[in-house]
Write a protein that holds these residues in place. Structure first.
Motif, PDB file in Angstrom:
ATOM      1  N   TRP A 300       5.660  25.111  34.056  1.00  0.00           N
ATOM      2  CA  TRP A 300       6.356  25.117  32.776  1.00  0.00           C
ATOM      3  C   TRP A 300       7.826  25.485  32.910  1.00  0.00           C
ATOM      4  O   TRP A 300       8.421  26.120  32.028  1.00  0.00           O
ATOM      5  N   ASP A 301       8.418  25.096  34.020  1.00  0.00           N
ATOM      6  CA  ASP A 301       9.868  25.211  34.180  1.00  0.00           C
ATOM      7  C   ASP A 301      10.533  24.269  33.169  1.00  0.00           C
ATOM      8  O   ASP A 301       9.982  23.200  32.860  1.00  0.00           O
ATOM      9  N   PRO A 302      11.702  24.635  32.609  1.00  0.00           N
ATOM     10  CA  PRO A 302      12.338  23.770  31.600  1.00  0.00           C
ATOM     11  C   PRO A 302      12.523  22.326  32.052  1.00  0.00           C
ATOM     12  O   PRO A 302      12.331  21.402  31.247  1.00  0.00           O
ATOM     13  N   LYS A 303      12.882  22.107  33.310  1.00  0.00           N
ATOM     14  CA  LYS A 303      13.053  20.734  33.794  1.00  0.00           C
ATOM     15  C   LYS A 303      11.727  19.991  33.782  1.00  0.00           C
ATOM     16  O   LYS A 303      11.663  18.801  33.407  1.00  0.00           O
ATOM     17  N   GLU A 304      10.665  20.661  34.153  1.00  0.00           N
ATOM     18  CA  GLU A 304       9.340  20.040  34.126  1.00  0.00           C
ATOM     19  C   GLU A 304       8.921  19.715  32.699  1.00  0.00           C
ATOM     20  O   GLU A 304       8.392  18.630  32.415  1.00  0.00           O
ATOM     21  N   LEU A 343      18.650  12.422  28.416  1.00  0.00           N
ATOM     22  CA  LEU A 343      19.991  12.979  28.582  1.00  0.00           C
ATOM     23  C   LEU A 343      19.961  14.498  28.550  1.00  0.00           C
ATOM     24  O   LEU A 343      20.625  15.175  29.357  1.00  0.00           O
ATOM     25  N   PHE A 344      19.205  15.060  27.618  1.00  0.00           N
ATOM     26  CA  PHE A 344      19.126  16.522  27.555  1.00  0.00           C
ATOM     27  C   PHE A 344      18.440  17.082  28.795  1.00  0.00           C
ATOM     28  O   PHE A 344      18.821  18.151  29.287  1.00  0.00           O
ATOM     29  N   ASN A 345      17.459  16.372  29.288  1.00  0.00           N
ATOM     30  CA  ASN A 345      16.782  16.807  30.507  1.00  0.00           C
ATOM     31  C   ASN A 345      17.756  16.879  31.672  1.00  0.00           C
ATOM     32  O   ASN A 345      17.644  17.759  32.538  1.00  0.00           O
ATOM     33  N   TYR A 346      18.736  15.991  31.672  1.00  0.00           N
ATOM     34  CA  TYR A 346      19.721  15.983  32.762  1.00  0.00           C
ATOM     35  C   TYR A 346      20.836  16.989  32.522  1.00  0.00           C
ATOM     36  O   TYR A 346      21.052  17.896  33.328  1.00  0.00           O
ATOM     37  N   TYR A 347      21.549  16.855  31.412  1.00  0.00           N
ATOM     38  CA  TYR A 347      22.696  17.723  31.152  1.00  0.00           C
ATOM     39  C   TYR A 347      22.290  19.067  30.555  1.00  0.00           C
ATOM     40  O   TYR A 347      22.661  20.130  31.065  1.00  0.00           O
ATOM     41  N   ILE A 351      22.589  22.761  32.427  1.00  0.00           N
ATOM     42  CA  ILE A 351      23.783  23.525  32.070  1.00  0.00           C
ATOM     43  C   ILE A 351      23.457  24.720  31.174  1.00  0.00           C
ATOM     44  O   ILE A 351      23.995  25.814  31.363  1.00  0.00           O
ATOM     45  N   PHE A 352      22.559  24.527  30.212  1.00  0.00           N
ATOM     46  CA  PHE A 352      22.361  25.546  29.176  1.00  0.00           C
ATOM     47  C   PHE A 352      21.069  26.349  29.324  1.00  0.00           C
ATOM     48  O   PHE A 352      20.903  27.359  28.641  1.00  0.00           O
ATOM     49  N   VAL A 353      20.159  25.912  30.155  1.00  0.00           N
ATOM     50  CA  VAL A 353      18.857  26.570  30.257  1.00  0.00           C
ATOM     51  C   VAL A 353      18.664  27.108  31.669  1.00  0.00           C
ATOM     52  O   VAL A 353      18.909  26.393  32.647  1.00  0.00           O
ATOM     53  N   ASP A 354      18.237  28.342  31.778  1.00  0.00           N
ATOM     54  CA  ASP A 354      17.950  28.931  33.085  1.00  0.00           C
ATOM     55  C   ASP A 354      16.552  28.541  33.540  1.00  0.00           C
ATOM     56  O   ASP A 354      15.590  28.553  32.762  1.00  0.00           O
ATOM     57  N   TYR A 359      20.052  25.577  40.074  1.00  0.00           N
ATOM     58  CA  TYR A 359      20.970  25.387  41.207  1.00  0.00           C
ATOM     59  C   TYR A 359      21.537  23.993  41.258  1.00  0.00           C
ATOM     60  O   TYR A 359      22.520  23.724  41.939  1.00  0.00           O
ATOM     61  N   ALA A 360      20.891  23.028  40.572  1.00  0.00           N
ATOM     62  CA  ALA A 360      21.378  21.661  40.601  1.00  0.00           C
ATOM     63  C   ALA A 360      22.633  21.468  39.755  1.00  0.00           C
ATOM     64  O   ALA A 360      23.243  20.427  39.839  1.00  0.00           O
TER      65      ALA A 360
END
Length: 360
Positions: A300-304, A343-347, A351-354, A359-360
């Motif tokens: 449940w990482d934000p990117k996932e 787009l939000f998943n990328y930027y 940028i805004f979510v830990d 690190y990317a």
């Protein structure tokens, strides 16, 4: 060996120079695309529905009206351009748009110049990405800067690939050139990261598999999203003409040069449907990589989470396309929401979510 010693600073500087040079050529291509739209006449292939039916209130439009098996009207997006003077009912439609068929010689000339400059810019751009990879001897997408320059390179490659396959997508050239310039401008100004080695979690062969497919999916999703936006404008224009309204001069000048709304809608659906299975594989590959790197497949990482939200949004869009009552504009809006999730998943996430992908 230290990380600094493992980085070839000369190649890194050459890469930066090549990226800036590519931006300069893309700017020239962007101006050439504008010239194509300004100086090229609309297609003489056909007229709008209202014009063909004799409505005096309707403004003439270049969209060729044909009736297919389902009664859809529109000009073809993916057929090889060819000039015809008369379209009989029941025949296949023909392409439309700047330089696609029946445009003026000057407009077509600027269009060819724009394509040539795009090819040159892409070659310089690709060389910049390759030298960036050579400077650190790894895949050139270890951070957001590298992801961005690679993403725009793949985006242009996808566009040129359609042209090489003799598909009529020159109407994408202007928004594409502008987007690439914006992407590279953000990358070089705000996202630039000095050439360096990977953090341990990224040092895996899965970097080549997972991230490369994510980049390719994003590029194709972008083509679908831009086409969807153009579809919404063109559909509104056609509806206004059908109601007997008189569009403004700007709308006539711009929207008459696009393919018909039905063709734009079909093209957007096809590219999104074609790339969706690869996006599914991208998420699965990321889960496998997470298992190798962090000892769990899903955390449940934000990117996932946002990768899955993007997948679910596109799944809803594709489902809506085959569900009664969710075609046309409703499905188009859903497709744009899905791309906004990408787009939000990328930027936004980076940028805004830990998270573990910060690190990317």
């Amino acid at each position: 060996m230290t990380l600094a010693a493992a980085t070839n600073e000369n190649l890194a500087q050459i890469s930066n120079t090549l990226i800036y040079s590519a931006m300069a050529v893309y700017t020239l291509a962007f101006l050439a695309y504008i010239a194509e739209w300004v100086f090229g006449s609309r297609s003489k292939v056909g007229r709008s529905s209202a014009a063909l039916t004799g409505s005096a209130a309707a403004a003439p439009a270049p969209a060729v009206v044909v009736k297919g098996a389902q009664g859809a009207t529109g000009t073809a997006v993916l057929e090889k351009p060819r000039v015809v003077t008369r379209i009989a009912a029941g025949t296949r439609d023909v392409p439309d748009g700047p330089g696609a068929a029946g445009g003026t010689y000057k407009g077509d000339l600027y269009g060819r110049i724009a394509i040539s400059l795009t090819v040159l810019a892409w070659a310089v751009h690709a060389a910049g990405v390759a030298t960036r990879a050579a400077s650190v001897r790894r895949a050139p997408w270890g951070n957001m800067y590298e992801f961005s320059i690679t993403f725009s390179m793949v985006l242009v490659a996808a566009y040129l690939g359609f042209l090489v396959a003799r598909k009529n997508v020159r109407w994408l050239g202007l928004p594409l050139a502008g987007t690439v310039l914006l992407d590279l401008g953000i990358a070089t100004t705000y996202l630039y990261t000095a050439s360096d080695q990977l953090v341990p979690a990224l040092d895996s062969y899965w970097l080549w598999i997972h991230v490369s497919t994510a980049i390719f999916c994003g590029a194709v999703f972008y083509l679908g999203a831009v086409t969807t936006v153009l579809y919404l404008f063109r559909d509104s224009y056609e509806n206004k003409v059908a109601r007997g309204g008189k569009p403004g001069a700007f709308a006539v000048s711009v929207l008459e040069r696009l393919p018909a709304a039905a063709s734009l809608d079909k093209f957007a659906y096809r590219v999104n449907a074609a790339i969706f299975p690869l996006w599914t594989f991208t998420i699965i590959a990321g889960a496998i990589w997470a298992g190798d790197a962090w000892g769990r497949y899903w955390g449940w990482d934000p990117k996932e989470v946002w990768s899955f939200i993007t997948w679910a949004a596109y799944a809803c869009y594709l489902h809506a396309r085959v569900t009664a009552g969710w075609k046309g504009r409703k499905a188009a809006v859903l497709g744009l929401i899905a791309f906004a999730c990408w787009l939000f998943n990328y930027y936004g996430v980076n940028i805004f979510v830990d998270g573990l992908h910060s690190y990317a």
